[in-house]
Design an enzyme around this catalytic site. Structure first.
Site, mmCIF file in Angstrom:
data_model
loop_
_atom_site.group_PDB
_atom_site.id
_atom_site.type_symbol
_atom_site.label_atom_id
_atom_site.label_comp_id
_atom_site.label_asym_id
_atom_site.label_seq_id
_atom_site.Cartn_x
_atom_site.Cartn_y
_atom_site.Cartn_z
ATOM 1 N N ASP A 38 -112.256 -24.689 36.652
ATOM 2 C CA ASP A 38 -112.207 -26.152 36.529
ATOM 3 C C ASP A 38 -111.120 -26.608 35.554
ATOM 4 O O ASP A 38 -111.152 -27.712 35.030
ATOM 5 C CB ASP A 38 -113.573 -26.691 36.091
ATOM 6 C CG ASP A 38 -114.008 -26.107 34.762
ATOM 7 O OD1 ASP A 38 -113.321 -25.184 34.264
ATOM 8 O OD2 ASP A 38 -115.020 -26.570 34.213
ATOM 9 N N HIS A 242 -84.317 -15.384 39.056
ATOM 10 C CA HIS A 242 -85.334 -16.285 38.489
ATOM 11 C C HIS A 242 -86.371 -15.470 37.708
ATOM 12 O O HIS A 242 -87.580 -15.606 37.923
ATOM 13 C CB HIS A 242 -85.989 -17.129 39.592
ATOM 14 C CG HIS A 242 -85.117 -18.264 40.054
ATOM 15 N ND1 HIS A 242 -85.425 -19.079 41.100
ATOM 16 C CD2 HIS A 242 -83.928 -18.725 39.577
ATOM 17 C CE1 HIS A 242 -84.470 -19.995 41.265
ATOM 18 N NE2 HIS A 242 -83.551 -19.789 40.363
ATOM 19 N N ASP A 259 -81.641 -19.570 30.997
ATOM 20 C CA ASP A 259 -81.511 -20.660 31.967
ATOM 21 C C ASP A 259 -82.684 -21.604 31.723
ATOM 22 O O ASP A 259 -83.837 -21.227 31.954
ATOM 23 C CB ASP A 259 -81.545 -20.058 33.385
ATOM 24 C CG ASP A 259 -81.364 -21.095 34.487
ATOM 25 O OD1 ASP A 259 -81.528 -22.301 34.229
ATOM 26 O OD2 ASP A 259 -81.071 -20.675 35.630
ATOM 27 N N ASP A 270 -80.373 -28.702 33.755
ATOM 28 C CA ASP A 270 -80.449 -27.308 34.207
ATOM 29 C C ASP A 270 -79.201 -26.588 33.676
ATOM 30 O O ASP A 270 -78.118 -26.756 34.230
ATOM 31 C CB ASP A 270 -80.492 -27.309 35.749
ATOM 32 C CG ASP A 270 -80.655 -25.926 36.352
ATOM 33 O OD1 ASP A 270 -80.778 -24.948 35.599
ATOM 34 O OD2 ASP A 270 -80.655 -25.841 37.600
ATOM 35 N N HIS A 349 -76.054 -16.253 45.485
ATOM 36 C CA HIS A 349 -76.504 -17.651 45.620
ATOM 37 C C HIS A 349 -75.306 -18.597 45.748
ATOM 38 O O HIS A 349 -74.157 -18.187 45.628
ATOM 39 C CB HIS A 349 -77.403 -18.048 44.439
ATOM 40 C CG HIS A 349 -76.782 -17.885 43.077
ATOM 41 N ND1 HIS A 349 -75.906 -18.787 42.535
ATOM 42 C CD2 HIS A 349 -76.917 -16.899 42.138
ATOM 43 C CE1 HIS A 349 -75.551 -18.387 41.331
ATOM 44 N NE2 HIS A 349 -76.140 -17.227 41.060
ATOM 45 N N HIS A 353 -76.278 -26.966 43.295
ATOM 46 C CA HIS A 353 -77.361 -27.697 43.959
ATOM 47 C C HIS A 353 -77.422 -29.091 43.367
ATOM 48 O O HIS A 353 -76.983 -29.315 42.237
ATOM 49 C CB HIS A 353 -78.710 -26.965 43.849
ATOM 50 C CG HIS A 353 -79.175 -26.697 42.438
ATOM 51 N ND1 HIS A 353 -79.769 -27.656 41.656
ATOM 52 C CD2 HIS A 353 -79.130 -25.582 41.670
ATOM 53 C CE1 HIS A 353 -80.079 -27.126 40.468
ATOM 54 N NE2 HIS A 353 -79.685 -25.865 40.446
ATOM 55 N N HIS A 360 -84.020 -28.751 41.981
ATOM 56 C CA HIS A 360 -83.229 -28.524 43.191
ATOM 57 C C HIS A 360 -83.430 -29.788 44.014
ATOM 58 O O HIS A 360 -84.336 -29.874 44.831
ATOM 59 C CB HIS A 360 -83.700 -27.281 43.944
ATOM 60 C CG HIS A 360 -83.463 -26.011 43.168
ATOM 61 N ND1 HIS A 360 -84.005 -24.802 43.509
ATOM 62 C CD2 HIS A 360 -82.731 -25.760 42.052
ATOM 63 C CE1 HIS A 360 -83.622 -23.875 42.651
ATOM 64 N NE2 HIS A 360 -82.855 -24.428 41.749
ATOM 65 N N GLU A 383 -72.891 -23.321 38.933
ATOM 66 C CA GLU A 383 -73.505 -22.160 38.319
ATOM 67 C C GLU A 383 -73.086 -20.841 38.965
ATOM 68 O O GLU A 383 -73.919 -20.118 39.516
ATOM 69 C CB GLU A 383 -75.025 -22.290 38.327
ATOM 70 C CG GLU A 383 -75.640 -22.727 39.651
ATOM 71 C CD GLU A 383 -77.164 -22.853 39.540
ATOM 72 O OE1 GLU A 383 -77.799 -21.865 39.139
ATOM 73 O OE2 GLU A 383 -77.682 -23.930 39.859
ATOM 74 N N TYR A 387 -73.827 -10.424 39.165
ATOM 75 C CA TYR A 387 -75.003 -9.640 38.790
ATOM 76 C C TYR A 387 -74.830 -8.217 39.300
ATOM 77 O O TYR A 387 -74.536 -8.013 40.482
ATOM 78 C CB TYR A 387 -76.269 -10.258 39.405
ATOM 79 C CG TYR A 387 -76.342 -11.758 39.219
ATOM 80 C CD1 TYR A 387 -76.931 -12.324 38.087
ATOM 81 C CD2 TYR A 387 -75.782 -12.633 40.175
ATOM 82 C CE1 TYR A 387 -76.983 -13.711 37.915
ATOM 83 C CE2 TYR A 387 -75.822 -14.006 40.010
ATOM 84 C CZ TYR A 387 -76.415 -14.544 38.881
ATOM 85 O OH TYR A 387 -76.452 -15.908 38.716
ATOM 86 N N ARG A 412 -74.458 -15.642 34.226
ATOM 87 C CA ARG A 412 -74.394 -16.933 34.936
ATOM 88 C C ARG A 412 -74.029 -17.989 33.895
ATOM 89 O O ARG A 412 -74.486 -17.914 32.750
ATOM 90 C CB ARG A 412 -75.741 -17.263 35.599
ATOM 91 C CG ARG A 412 -75.755 -18.590 36.328
ATOM 92 C CD ARG A 412 -76.944 -18.756 37.304
ATOM 93 N NE ARG A 412 -78.258 -18.777 36.687
ATOM 94 C CZ ARG A 412 -79.149 -17.788 36.796
ATOM 95 N NH1 ARG A 412 -78.862 -16.701 37.490
ATOM 96 N NH2 ARG A 412 -80.324 -17.892 36.212
ATOM 97 N N GLU A 414 -73.923 -22.159 33.717
ATOM 98 C CA GLU A 414 -74.344 -23.319 34.516
ATOM 99 C C GLU A 414 -74.207 -24.617 33.724
ATOM 100 O O GLU A 414 -74.694 -24.728 32.599
ATOM 101 C CB GLU A 414 -75.813 -23.133 34.930
ATOM 102 C CG GLU A 414 -76.365 -24.298 35.727
ATOM 103 C CD GLU A 414 -77.774 -24.033 36.258
ATOM 104 O OE1 GLU A 414 -78.505 -23.237 35.642
ATOM 105 O OE2 GLU A 414 -78.132 -24.640 37.289
HETATM 106 N N1 GLY Z 1 -82.883 -22.852 37.062
HETATM 107 C C1 GLY Z 1 -82.807 -22.673 38.439
HETATM 108 C C2 GLY Z 1 -81.450 -22.850 38.934
HETATM 109 O O1 GLY Z 1 -80.507 -22.730 38.182
HETATM 110 O O2 GLY Z 1 -81.223 -23.172 40.055
HETATM 111 MN MN MN Z 2 -79.461 -24.571 38.784
HETATM 112 MN MN MN Z 3 -80.583 -22.998 36.116
#
Ligand code: GLY
Ligand code: MN
Ligand code: MN
Length: 447
Positions: A38, A242, A259, A270, A349, A353, A360, A383, A387, A412, A414
């Site tokens: 609950d 992720h 991140d 982000d 990737h 985005h 996203h 970004e 890797y 990465r 970003e």
């Molecule tokens: N933090 C998720 C992305 O960079 O898309």
């Molecule tokens: Mn992102």
């Molecule tokens: Mn990110």
């Protein structure tokens, strides 16, 4: 209304009504999700319902009907309940809600069965997201069935259900100034949190401690909290896109990929930075860092109105592939490497985005069959990353010595970028990004 004025939501409804002739839109609040038995997860309002009404209260439902002179906005809310309010806090009364949200009618959710079928019956199409299996969904389906049966007696009614995103997403992809202000604020809070966090990076610190610093700085600065689970991946965890376990200890000589983003008034930032735990990038780490930074800068340079979103990715990809070729990790013809996606194990990737109410954010990346062209007011991330996943997870055969030196490295970088009328504005520009700047900030509380 989270500081937004009623007029903003009224204007958005007026605009969306232009594309909704003969239809009705039904937008329920986000469901309350249970964490265990609950105990609930902290509630986060539904982006679409908020966007068109300003409503953030659980258990609400908006019915938007453009048919009629000025359209209508009917709101259902949870009824007042002294006992429940003692546990969960005050609920709005019907008149109060009508006033706050500028609704034409407000009903108690208890009267849903009485009023909703009547509100749906004049529509040919109901904009409603199917799949929740909720009581509301049952009523929507029932209204289609009733209309189908009634049609033989010339009774009209809904014939189809369409996704609200069809009319909402094209509108949400271009942010208005009030939205840009919130994203900017989320970016400021996130940059400040990173600046507080960077000195804490040193060997022996837990990934979870870095997460705790960031999340606490978000809250201290008035943000709702993290926009998504903060990622702190040290060593080879930096190669997991992720990674959220955040349960390892930072080791001397490794990188840590962080991140994170704050959520302010439902709008998100982000940011990713990749940091040397020792305070100095090794030569091999620096090789990769410089390539990714160069791709990040190239992507940002590309962003301006009239350019396609694909071009950002292609330009960043070109830099990444060129860099990997110069290191001897990729060999052969560049066009073939792109065509056959030979780079994909290292960069799986996209570069960007959309960013907004959803991290996203909504909006197609193509327009018909063509890539989406950037317009002022769009906000997106850049970004790029590289890797080098350790085997056995990796599909790459590490047969040559060059590649083996990079295994376990993940980088990465970003940033969040607003498309302006004559180019772009990097909303996260005040957070240092060059290797020298990063080295000067990381671990400065080292003893
Ligand atoms: N933090 C998720 C992305 O960079 O898309
Ligand atoms: Mn992102
Ligand atoms: Mn990110």
């Amino acid at each position: 209304m989270l500081g937004f004025s009623q007029e903003i939501f009224c204007a958005r409804r007026k605009k969306i009504f232009e594309n909704m002739e003969g239809s009705v839109m039904v937008l329920p609040a986000a469901p309350v999700s249970m964490k265990s038995r609950d105990t609930e997860f902290r509630y986060r309002a539904d982006s679409e319902l908020f966007y068109l009404t300003g409503v953030v209260d659980p258990g609400s439902l908006a019915v938007l009907n453009p048919n009629g002179d000025s359209g209508s906005f009917v709101l259902f809310i949870q009824p007042r309940d002294e006992e429940k309010e003692r546990w969960d806090g005050k609920r709005l009364g019907l008149d109060e809600a009508k006033d706050i949200f500028c609704a034409d009618e407000v009903y108690s959710l208890e009267d849903l069965e009485k009023y909703l079928p009547r509100l749906l019956s004049p529509a040919e199409t109901i904009f409603f997201r199917l799949g929740s299996g909720s009581r509301i969904e049952q009523l929507v389906i029932q209204s289609l069935t009733t209309a189908r049966i009634g049609r033989s007696r010339r009774i009209l009614g809904p014939q189809s259900v369409a996704d609200p995103g069809m009319v909402l997403d094209p509108m949400r992809i271009v942010k208005d100034p009030e939205e840009v202000e919130r994203i900017r604020q989320a970016a400021v809070v996130t940059v400040q949190a990173y600046q507080e966090m960077l000195p804490a990076i040193r060997p022996g610190v837990g990934e979870w401690e870095i997460e705790a610093v960031l999340d606490s700085e978000f809250r201290k600065r008035g943000a709702w909290g993290p926009a998504y689970t903060t990622i702190v991946g040290s060593g080879s965890n930096s190669t997991i896109l992720h990674y959220v376990s955040n349960n390892c200890t930072l080791e001397n000589g490794d990188l840590v990929l962080v991140d994170a983003g704050a959520e302010v008034d439902l709008y998100n930032a982000d940011i990713t930075r990749t940091l040397p735990i020792s305070g100095r990038f090794s030569d091999r780490q620096n090789d990769i860092y410089e390539i990714v930074l160069c791709a990040n800068r190239e992507a940002i340079e590309t962003i301006r109105p009239g350019v396609s979103v694909d071009q950002i990715h292609l330009n960043s990809l070109d830099v990444l592939i060129q860099g990997l070729m110069e290191l001897g990790i990729l060999n052969g013809d560049k066009d073939k490497i792109i065509e056959d996606e030979i780079y994909k194990p290292f960069f799986p990737h996209q570069t960007s985005h959309w960013l907004g109410l959803d991290v996203h954010d909504v909006g197609d990346y193509t327009f018909g069959k063509k890539p989406r062209i950037l317009e002022p007011g769009m906000v997106l991330t850049v970004e790029p990353g590289l890797y080098f996943i350790p085997s056995p997870v990796s599909s790459i055969e590490v047969k040559d010595e060059v590649l083996s030196e990079y295994i376990g490295i993940g980088v990465r970088i970003e940033d969040d970028v607003l498309v302006t009328s004559d180019g772009n504005e990097v909303l996260t520009a005040s957070l240092p990004v060059t290797a020298e700047e990063i080295e000067s900030l990381v671990g400065s509380i080292r003893d």
